[in-house]
Design an enzyme around this catalytic site. Structure first.
Site, PDB file in Angstrom:
ATOM      1  N   GLY A 144       0.781  -1.222   0.000  1.00 21.97           N
ATOM      2  CA  GLY A 144       0.000   0.000   0.000  1.00 21.97           C
ATOM      3  C   GLY A 144       0.813   1.273   0.000  1.00 21.97           C
ATOM      4  N   LYS A 145       2.139   1.185   0.059  1.00 24.56           N
ATOM      5  CA  LYS A 145       2.975   2.374   0.086  1.00 24.56           C
ATOM      6  C   LYS A 145       3.001   3.046  -1.298  1.00 24.56           C
ATOM      7  CE  LYS A 145       3.846   2.014   4.385  1.00 24.56           C
ATOM      8  NZ  LYS A 145       5.081   1.600   5.023  1.00 24.56           N
ATOM      9  N   ASN A 146       3.468   4.287  -1.338  1.00 22.05           N
ATOM     10  CA  ASN A 146       3.539   5.004  -2.621  1.00 22.05           C
ATOM     11  C   ASN A 146       4.356   4.230  -3.647  1.00 22.05           C
ATOM     12  OD1 ASN A 146       2.394   6.873  -0.856  1.00 22.05           O
ATOM     13  ND2 ASN A 146       3.380   8.609  -1.862  1.00 22.05           N
TER      14      ASN A 146
END
Length: 367
Positions: A184-186
């Site tokens: 879910g991180k950038n």
């Protein structure tokens, strides 16, 4: 339903590139570390503007090894903040050191430099600011205080890929910077992943050995190390995604700006501030409201998914009761924990979706 995050949409946009990269790894039979991981390390180091990057299996491992490489161990203290994901504190505990908390600034919800001096003791070995939600902490005063006391700074940049402070990228200002590639991180892997970046040759050499059983070379173990290696498929996928990170970041910034234009004068919520001189990359768009739980229920009923980052500060978590803190010790962190609500934000959102979420927050008819 407007999802909080849509990784399927991200994959659909880069499917051909990702599939080819994964198949190339499978055909190569280099499954752990290897050429793809080495290439990703070079490319991510260049992206951050640093000399070295050491790819790892998680962001937590990056924090752990960066602390060890900085000489942190049993009997030491590391100063950080209680308003963060628990991994920040866990990594300190893994070294045998004791976490010491200072409160956050109310506007950015990052480390308050004005509280650092009072927390420093003869046992303080490192300071670990957390670049929260995609915006960097106020690094100049933190670094100045650390230098004056001979203390190393380790940046927890796990939520700040591409964020900047006065033109310098997250991870490039301390002794080391640590990133997570949780999906879910950038910049997210197709599984777990992390990396430590540094300009310090000795820091790099020690982290590189520690991630692979403390080996200087095969079967020559100079340190008591760990199995924290990145697998090659993650390296290959991250190379693909890194090529898109800047365009995704600009899309996030556009959505964040759109939210702020729509909600900046709201009576229901306070929007996040982007501080002058800092590039906010909006890993999370967290609004604040005293009526947080009610608003979250209303949005869910209206077809908008939200999330909480983070509803219980670490000093009040049962797992860390042994640190001896109590409710009231860090009032700014505690207030933030009771008020923050993360709205959907991801590159593939449309302006219409942002407008619909904002309308739902204001409890107006959808545009």
């Amino acid at each position: 339903m407007i999802p909080f995050l849509d990784l399927k949409a991200q994959y659909a946009g880069i499917k051909a590139e990702v599939d080819a990269a994964v198949l190339n790894v499978l055909a190569s039979a280099h499954y752990v570390l290897g050429p793809e991981v080495e290439a990703f390390e070079r490319e991510f180091a260049a992206y951050c503007g640093v000399k070295h990057a050491i790819a790892l299996n998680t962001g937590t491992s990056a924090l752990h090894l960066a602390l060890l490489a900085a000489g942190v161990g049993p009997g030491d203290e590391v100063i950080t903040v209680p308003f963060t994901f628990v991994a920040t504190v866990s990594a300190i505990c893994y070294t045998g050191a004791t976490p010491v908390f200072v409160d956050i600034e109310p506007v950015t919800m990052t480390m308050d430099p004005a509280q650092l001096e009072a927390a420093i003791t003869p046992r303080t070995r490192a300071i670990m600011p957390v670049h929260l939600y995609g915006q960097m902490a106020d690094m100049d005063p933190i670094l100045e205080i650390a230098a004056r006391h001979g203390i190393r700074v380790i940046e927890d940049a796990c939520q700040a890929h591409g964020a900047e402070y006065r033109g310098k990228r997250a991870g490039s200002m301390g002794a080391s910077g640590c990133f997570s590639f949780y999906p879910g991180k950038n910049l997210g892997a197709c599984g777990e992943g992390g990396i430590a970046v540094t300009n310090d040759d000795r820091q790099m050499e020690k982290i590189r050995m520690l991630r692979d059983w403390g080996q200087e070379r095969r079967y020559h173990h100079l340190l008591k190390g760990f199995n924290y290696r990145m697998d090659a498929i993650q390296g290959a996928v991250l190379r693909v995604k890194l090529r898109h990170l800047e365009s995704w970041t600009e899309a996030r910034r556009e959505h964040g700006g759109h939210y702020t234009r729509l909600l900046g004068h709201s009576r229901r919520v306070t929007v996040p501030a982007e501080v002058t001189g800092r590039r906010h990359v909006y890993h999370v768009y967290a609004v604040r409201t005293p009526d947080r739980d009610s608003l979250q229920r209303t949005l869910q009923e209206g077809g908008v998914q939200t999330n909480l980052h983070y509803p219980i500060p670490v000093h009040l978590q049962a797992a860390h009761i042994d640190l001896g803190y109590k409710r009231g010790d860090f009032p700014v962190s505690e207030a933030a924990a009771s008020e923050v609500l993360s709205l959907p934000i991801y590159p593939e959102m449309t302006p219409r979706q942002v407008e619909s979420v904002a309308a739902a927050v204001e409890q107006k008819a959808y545009a």
